[in-house]
Structure formats: C-alpha cells, structure tokens
Write an enzyme that holds these catalytic residues in place. Structure first.
Site, PDB file in Angstrom:
ATOM      1  CG  ASP A   1      39.091  32.713  35.873  1.00  0.00           C
ATOM      2  OD1 ASP A   1      39.075  33.922  35.574  1.00  0.00           O
ATOM      3  OD2 ASP A   1      38.136  32.160  36.454  1.00  0.00           O
ATOM      4  CB  SER A   2      39.701  35.167  39.668  1.00  0.00           C
ATOM      5  OG  SER A   2      38.446  34.966  39.053  1.00  0.00           O
TER       6      SER A   2
ATOM      7  CE1 TYR B   1      42.418  36.697  41.845  1.00  0.00           C
ATOM      8  CE2 TYR B   1      43.195  37.223  39.651  1.00  0.00           C
ATOM      9  CZ  TYR B   1      43.350  36.543  40.835  1.00  0.00           C
ATOM     10  OH  TYR B   1      44.439  35.721  41.010  1.00  0.00           O
ATOM     11  N   GLY B   2      37.118  40.608  40.710  1.00  0.00           N
ATOM     12  CA  GLY B   2      36.321  41.694  40.122  1.00  0.00           C
ATOM     13  C   GLY B   2      36.140  42.906  40.997  1.00  0.00           C
TER      14      GLY B   2
ATOM     15  CB  CYS C   1      40.759  36.432  34.911  1.00  0.00           C
ATOM     16  SG  CYS C   1      39.998  37.570  36.046  1.00  0.00           S
ATOM     17  CG  ASN C   2      36.356  38.981  30.801  1.00  0.00           C
ATOM     18  OD1 ASN C   2      36.113  39.537  29.750  1.00  0.00           O
ATOM     19  ND2 ASN C   2      36.097  37.705  30.992  1.00  0.00           N
ATOM     20  CB  THR C   3      39.030  41.297  36.610  1.00  0.00           C
ATOM     21  OG1 THR C   3      37.645  40.934  36.634  1.00  0.00           O
ATOM     22  CG2 THR C   3      39.247  42.516  37.458  1.00  0.00           C
TER      23      THR C   3
ATOM     24  CD  GLU D   1      33.293  30.999  42.173  1.00  0.00           C
ATOM     25  OE1 GLU D   1      33.658  30.099  42.943  1.00  0.00           O
ATOM     26  OE2 GLU D   1      33.972  31.378  41.192  1.00  0.00           O
TER      27      GLU D   1
ATOM     28  CB  CYS E   1      32.442  38.151  33.738  1.00  0.00           C
ATOM     29  SG  CYS E   1      32.817  37.272  35.254  1.00  0.00           S
ATOM     30  CB  THR E   2      35.689  33.598  33.325  1.00  0.00           C
ATOM     31  OG1 THR E   2      35.653  34.077  34.664  1.00  0.00           O
ATOM     32  CG2 THR E   2      36.968  33.983  32.655  1.00  0.00           C
ATOM     33  CG  HIS E   3      32.218  33.207  37.118  1.00  0.00           C
ATOM     34  ND1 HIS E   3      33.520  33.614  37.035  1.00  0.00           N
ATOM     35  CD2 HIS E   3      32.116  32.465  38.250  1.00  0.00           C
ATOM     36  CE1 HIS E   3      34.184  33.155  38.084  1.00  0.00           C
ATOM     37  NE2 HIS E   3      33.362  32.452  38.834  1.00  0.00           N
TER      38      HIS E   3
END
Ligand code: DGL
Length: 269
Positions: free
Chosen positions: A9-10, A41-42, A72-74, A151, A183-185
C-alpha cells in the site's frame, strides 16, 4: 506452498487489508510493504503510480511471495494491468472485489463511490460495475482530505465528521443504497460514516471483499496449529507506522523494518 502472501500500500491504510486477510487466513505468513516515504499516492499522476507500484511489487517478489495483493486502490486503479504484464505470480487488486460486492448488495442499483482523486479520476470502479451490470448507476466523489485525517489519527475528531458530512451530502441526495469505501484508509472511518449515512445505506469495505475473494479463489489452507508470521517494511518512519498500526488495528506491530531505495527497495543493514 508455505511462501508468504505479499501486500503493498502507499502507507499505513493497507493495514485494513492486512487485517482482513490475517483474520480469514490466520495460518498464512504475510509480508507487508508500506511506501510511507512517498504517500499519498492519491494525488499523483498515473505514470508515477505505475512506477511506484512496479518498484513495490518487485521488492515483495524478491521476498518470494506466492500472491501479491495490491491493497492500494489508487495503485489497483492505475497499475494492476502493468503489474500483471510484468510479473509472473498471481496478482489481485481491491477494485474488482469491491465492485462485485456492491452489485450483489444494491437493491435500487444506485451505488456511491468515494476514493482518492486518482481512483475517482480513473473511473476504475465505474468501469467494472458497468461491465458487470449495465443497469447500475454510479455516483462518485473524490474525498482527498480523509487520508490526512487518518494519518493524523484524527479518527474521532469533530473536524473529520464535519468534512465527511460535507463530502457525503450529495451522495445521500442521489438516493444511493450502497457506498463503496474506495480507499484503504476509509474503513477506519466506518463508524463515523455510518453515523452520517444511517443504516439504510450499506457500506462496502473493499478490504473485507478482497479477503473473501482470496479465500474463495486460492487454495491456501488454514491449520489450527499454525499461526502466520508477519513482517512489515516501510520506506520511512517505522515508529509512526507502529503507532498508527496500534491505533488502527489495536495490534502491536513488532517486526517493522525500514527499507531505502537505490535501484530498487533494499533492506537497511
Ligand atoms: N492507499 C491509497 C488508496 O487506497 C490512499 C492513500 C494515498 O493517497 O496514498 O487509494
């Protein structure tokens, strides 16, 4: 095959995917790479995301993984095809499983998607949804402020809730009955999102859909007597990664290692 599963992932957000995988496959070893030096990354271009993703995948493949999960979705939106072209191991991303799950649960065929600017701009979720069910309408919204909130560990902060209310109000007005957390977050913000959208809109957590897909499609055995070993690599700030890991997963991440980049990611000696 006892080789580990690799996840990248990012940054720290992919731990939601790590968590879903470790719960469904508790005896598998997992190696996780978080590109904490280059997150987010987004907001980056497609070419940059492809380069970063190839480098991350190459590092994990050097660790002899048997399956690569692009958490990571992006990266999944922009780089999955390139990764599949370049590497000869099974590779899966988060988008297809999230899209499939949304189609399965929607009753009114109106699906909302939130994600990074990159993921939303790529139209990746829409393309898969339309391919599988052309009667579905999609309503997407980039929600770039959410990653920094997670974050910063502002998961329960009132500002995060206010921003989410602003982001989600259009989607609610479109009468969606299903919302993809693209999105992972975002699964970390599930409780706040539920408070805002109520119980009528079903949330699709791509991390969980992906874990179900891995369980269904790969013959990995779970054995009661074996507990998987976990190893983490990050490109910056392992201490912050551990703190956020504790906050997101309530788990003490022990084996967290720093890598630095030369011609590829290299373990620090
Ligand atoms: N991991 C990214 C994703 O799922 C979110 C964070 C970022 O922008 O790097 O799209």
């Amino acid at each position: 095959m006892n080789n580990p599963i690799g996840i990248f992932d990012s940054g720290v957000g992919g731990l939601t995917v790590f968590d879903a995988i470790r719960r469904s496959l508790p005896s598998q070893d997992i190696i996780y790479f978080g590109d904490t030096a280059r997150v987010p990354y987004g907001s980056k271009s497609k070419n940059t995301i492809i380069q970063y993703s190839l480098q991350n995948a190459s590092f994990l493949i050097q660790q002899n993984i048997k399956l690569l999960i692009v958490a990571c979705n992006t990266s999944s939106a922009y780089a999955l095809d390139e990764l599949k072209k370049d590497f000869d191991i099974p590779i899966i991303g988060v988008i297809e499983s999230g899209a499939k799950k949304a189609i399965k649960v929607t009753k009114n065929n109106k699906i909302g998607i939130i994600g990074t600017e990159g993921t939303i701009k790529s139209g990746a979720y829409e393309k898969v949804i339309k391919k599988l069910n052309e009667n579905c309408s999609t309503f997407s919204k980039p929600t770039p402020l959410l990653v920094p909130f997670v974050e910063e560990d502002w998961i329960k902060h009132s500002v995060t809730k206010q921003v989410l209310e602003e982001y989600l109000k259009d989607l609610i007005n479109y009468d969606i009955d299903t919302l993809i957390l693209g999105c992972t977050h975002y699964p970390v913000l599930k409780d706040v999102i539920k408070e805002i959208i109520g119980s009528k809109i079903i949330l699709i957590d791509s991390a969980e859909s992906l874990a179900s897909e891995v369980l269904e499609n790969y013959p990995f055995k779970n054995s009661k007597n074996m507990k998987g070993k976990y190893q983490f690599f990050v490109s910056d700030n392992p201490e912050k990664f551990k703190i956020l890991g504790k906050s997101i997963l309530n788990l003490n991440l022990e084996d967290v290692n720093m890598v630095y980049f030369t011609e590829g990611w290299v373990k620090k000696i």
